[in-house]
Design an enzyme around this catalytic site. Sequence first.
Site, mmCIF file in Angstrom:
data_model
loop_
_atom_site.group_PDB
_atom_site.id
_atom_site.type_symbol
_atom_site.label_atom_id
_atom_site.label_comp_id
_atom_site.label_asym_id
_atom_site.label_seq_id
_atom_site.Cartn_x
_atom_site.Cartn_y
_atom_site.Cartn_z
ATOM 1 N N SER A 1 81.339 7.292 -53.473
ATOM 2 C CA SER A 1 82.585 8.055 -53.381
ATOM 3 C C SER A 1 83.420 7.646 -52.162
ATOM 4 C CB SER A 1 82.242 9.548 -53.356
ATOM 5 O OG SER A 1 83.387 10.344 -53.493
ATOM 6 N N LYS B 1 80.813 5.594 -57.872
ATOM 7 C CA LYS B 1 81.418 6.896 -58.185
ATOM 8 C C LYS B 1 82.882 6.872 -57.748
ATOM 9 C CE LYS B 1 81.279 11.875 -57.367
ATOM 10 N NZ LYS B 1 82.722 11.967 -57.079
ATOM 11 N N ASP C 1 88.871 -5.335 -49.354
ATOM 12 C CA ASP C 1 90.146 -5.731 -49.966
ATOM 13 C C ASP C 1 91.141 -6.278 -48.949
ATOM 14 O OD1 ASP C 1 89.259 -5.098 -52.450
ATOM 15 O OD2 ASP C 1 90.503 -3.320 -52.729
#
Length: 548
Positions: free
Chosen positions: A291, A316, A302
């Site tokens: 999460s 998740k 990224d």
Amino acid sequence: MKRIVIGVVGVALLAGLFSFTWLGGDHSFEISRNLNIFTTLYRELNTHYVDEVSSEKLIGDGIEAMLKSLDPYAAYISENDIEDYRTATTGEYGGIGAIVGQRNRANTVIMPYVGYPAHTAGLKIGDEILEIDHQNLENKTSTEISELLKGQPGSEIVLRVKRYGRDKPFDVTLTRSKITIDNVMFYGMYNETIGFIKLTDFTTDAGSEVKNALDSLKSAGATKIILDLRDNPGGLLDEAVKVANVFVEQGKEVVSTKGKMASWNKTYTTPYASADNDIPLVVLTSRATASAAEIVSGVVQDYDRGVLVGTRTFGKGLVQATRPLPYNSQLKITTAKYYIPSGRCIQAIDYSHRNEDGSVGKIPDSLKVAFKTSKGRTVYDGGGIEPDIPVTPQKFSNLLYNMVSQNLIFDYANEYAFNHPEIPAPRQFELTDAEYIEFVTWVKGKEFNLSSQMDDAIKALEEMAKKEKYYEGMEPTIEKLKAKVSTLKENYLETFKDDIKFMLEEEIVSRYYFHTGMMEASLDHDPAVLEAAKILADTQTYSKILNQ
């Protein structure tokens, strides 16, 4: 009284029959029809079923089954459970500040939190709690004991305690306080230049705790950082944004959410100037990194802000929100999915089929979609975040796990601490060979089952041979296997000496230095930490990973 309760439930449900007119058309009729069936079915059960039925349990089970059919995270939070839910999201509760659990069928202090009532009152790891406010704890569940320990800050509680080395139980009076569980479990210098931060949750103030830890480590000389997010289950989305903001400059997208309703389509960006967006960074991940922890891991990857080391994360990427329900209960419902800056969705493609621990299983290449990081590196979706450098977690033998599960390591640490008033600092402490021999002698004097998968396999083979009527022909072979395994067991304590010593040392350190000491003691033995330190020590390798 029971009829009154049932009447209230029935009225509440029937009221729902007339509350869906805004949907219009056939959908509204379908909802009304099915609610009518449900209330009629419940009334018939209550009237005609042979045994008495509990309205709360029956309706609760029905709600739970309904939500479970949607996804693993939707949940009904009853009035009785609302305080536990608040504790999970805020990290705060009123109590004594200690983890209490079962050891050798006794209610035992597993870990007191430093600075809170249990610790300041002198409770020790291994103390058995016999009574709480003069209530005997026999046959009480862990949940019931937890409720007895909790209470309003400022209220007194009396524990009857049995301690190793003392003949008689004694009473300890504590004053409950507001317990705030830190998100940063530990931070410190790994070596002269590398700082280490262990973040265990994303409850209130996680971002500020990470920032404070970073500032403190830099003041101590840290020029590189390891951020450990392994086994972090996530938490508050706002805190994920703030933690990412510690390392990512202002105005950068952290995560976007997309759901059925337009109001859930949002983009979250870093609101402040970063604490340091240049310091070399390695983030550690595991199969239980989930999460909010996956959002931070994904953002670092990224933006090529740091290197990820470890294993693929949990997968998740669903957003939950709570909706109020009658009688102080709440509905936790999935409203959207998370998307990180590259466009990837963290959520596993199929969340109904996972590994036994709930993490993402192997994903076929044909189902993965390629995305690009800010520097053009190729990354994939499909569930969770794949690390840049995979490191297999350290694995121990099943025999060692059996020693741990039978509390041999825990019990010996209590005895060692009783006989040794002090030990060196966590990373300097080491059992001598003579002390290890003392442990071996101690273990051999205990009754325990040092079983293994080999034992189970031999037993299954023996039973099958007897069932299939060919045991006589197999008996000599089976007996030889038993003798071989027995010999292996006799040599086990020497064969796995290094692993056993490591677990012993970590457990013993906890008796003197608690949570932080255990974490510090593990640093020099942890494969992922060692790999992270190796990458940070080699500037060329670090740069190459982020630019390949």
